[in-house]
Design an enzyme around this catalytic site. Structure first.
Site, PDB file in Angstrom:
ATOM      1  N   ARG A 263       0.801  -1.227   0.000  1.00  0.00           N
ATOM      2  CA  ARG A 263       0.000   0.000   0.000  1.00  0.00           C
ATOM      3  C   ARG A 263       0.838   1.284   0.000  1.00  0.00           C
ATOM      4  NH1 ARG A 263       0.866  -2.386   4.484  1.00  0.00           N
ATOM      5  NH2 ARG A 263       1.407  -1.262   6.386  1.00  0.00           N
TER       6      ARG A 263
ATOM      7  N   CYS B 148      -3.148  -0.630  11.382  1.00  0.00           N
ATOM      8  CA  CYS B 148      -3.111  -1.537  10.222  1.00  0.00           C
ATOM      9  C   CYS B 148      -2.329  -2.814  10.511  1.00  0.00           C
ATOM     10  CB  CYS B 148      -2.506  -0.814   9.021  1.00  0.00           C
ATOM     11  SG  CYS B 148      -3.498   0.546   8.410  1.00  0.00           S
TER      12      CYS B 148
END
Length: 379
Positions: free
Chosen positions: A181, A300
């Site tokens: 990401r 995360c």
């Protein structure tokens, strides 16, 4: 209204060879990509404001050309109404000239001018930005706190847009798990400080920028120095102590804060500008007066995140930064935009300033930085 003859590029070239004056009425940055051979570059506004300076005689045979033919026709009509009888416009403009295979020339420009005109050509075409707006972006200074999931796309698009000075602060190194990401980094960057990897990638995209890499853990001790001289701050943090610190510091320094957060399949974005708009705009504490209980909002690394989601939120943050720097549109001040990727739904929540907020209420004296880790209880 005088009927203005529209002629083909071939006819325009023939008339040029027989003494006609061919004038390209586009703006200088538009002519940078090439203009009809033999044409003079005079912007439409300049030509219409003082035609006698540029046209030697009323009776001179004059042909106007632009990109597609519309602006040259409008300019020709204006000149005809001023008494110039021999005015024509090139149908299809420079686009048709190029398609016909007729010769084009590059106007003389310095390397900096050529880079500016070519790199930002699509911005320069927008009336809301133009040359003045793009120059304002080049003079702007933005702090991106975090070179991770949110900071990566935000910084990437800000660099592409021409924000002249980016200061990126992060103390972490690139891990292979980041690459899903954090688009500023590559497999070759694994093990390197994120800010150095980010700087290298951003300068490869736009080498004329000033990208400042600050490899440091952001704390109360260095936040004032990090915010010094900044116009906007991008919050790419992933923990609550840092978010509260950044909120308080931005209020103290009167700098707008572009907030973003992601978790699993959801994200949110807002702009907190309470430092400059006390009593009118909320701050992060107005939205979250107290941090959530430990474990209620995992990061995360603990909960996971869909790889594209930080890209979407970071892109929205970059958009808000550009709007703030250019003074255009309606920034997300007093609004929280939430996004559900699974349902592909956006929702807007109105936010109001808290009149009892300990940081941003009107007349409230800045209380100083606190122990944010203790305040957040280890969140």
């Amino acid at each position: 209204m005088t009927a203005i003859p529209e002629i083909t590029p071939e006819q325009a070239r023939h008339r040029l060879a027989h003494g006609a004056l061919l004038i390209d009425v586009r703006e200088p940055h538009e002519r940078a990509t090439g203009m009809a051979e033999g044409a003079l570059g005079i912007a439409r506004g300049d030509l219409q404001a003082d035609p006698s300076t540029h046209l030697p005689a009323l009776g001179r045979d004059v042909v106007l050309i632009c990109q597609s033919g519309k602006r040259s026709m409008d300019a020709a009509q204006a000149l005809a109404e001023l008494g110039y009888p021999n005015i024509a416009s090139v149908h299809g403009g420079t686009t048709a000239w190029r398609a016909a295979g007729l010769p084009l020339v590059q106007p003389l420009q310095s390397d900096d001018e050529r880079d500016f005109n070519e790199r930002y050509s699509r911005h320069l075409l927008l009336p809301q930005i133009g040359v003045a707006g793009q120059q304002a972006l080049l003079g702007a200074r933005v702090l991106v706190l975090g070179a991770g999931g949110l900071g990566s796309p935000a910084a990437f698009y800000l660099a592409a847009a021409g924000v002249g000075h980016l200061r990126i602060a992060d103390d972490d190194v690139v891990d292979r798990s980041n690459l899903q990401r954090q688009i500023l980094h590559t497999d070759a960057s694994v093990g390197l400080p994120k800010v150095h990897s980010a700087r290298e990638r951003l300068l490869a995209l736009n080498p004329r920028l000033d990208v400042e890499a600050v490899q440091a853990r952001v704390s109360s001790a260095n936040i004032d120095a990090l915010l010094d001289g900044m116009d906007v701050v991008v919050d790419g943090s992933d923990n609550f102590p840092l978010r509260y610190l950044l909120n308080d510091a931005c209020i103290q320094h009167e700098i707008p804060l572009v907030y973003g957060a992601v978790e699993r399949f959801t994200g949110q974005v807002s702009v907190f500008d309470a430092g400059r708009q006390r009593g009118q705009a909320p701050c992060y504490r107005c939205l979250f007066p107290e941090p959530p209980p430990p474990g209620f909002a995992p990061n995360c690394a603990e909960a996971g995140v869909l790889g594209v989601l930080p890209g979407m939120v970071g892109l929205l943050q970059a958009t808000e930064v550009l709007k703030l720097l250019l003074g255009m549109g309606e920034p997300l001040v007093g609004r929280l935009l939430t996004f559900d990727a699974l349902g592909m739904r956006f929702r807007e929540i109105r936010l109001r300033p808290d009149p009892a907020c300990p940081l941003c209420a009107p007349g409230r004296t800045f209380p100083g930085y606190i122990d944010y880790a203790a305040f957040c209880g280890g969140v």
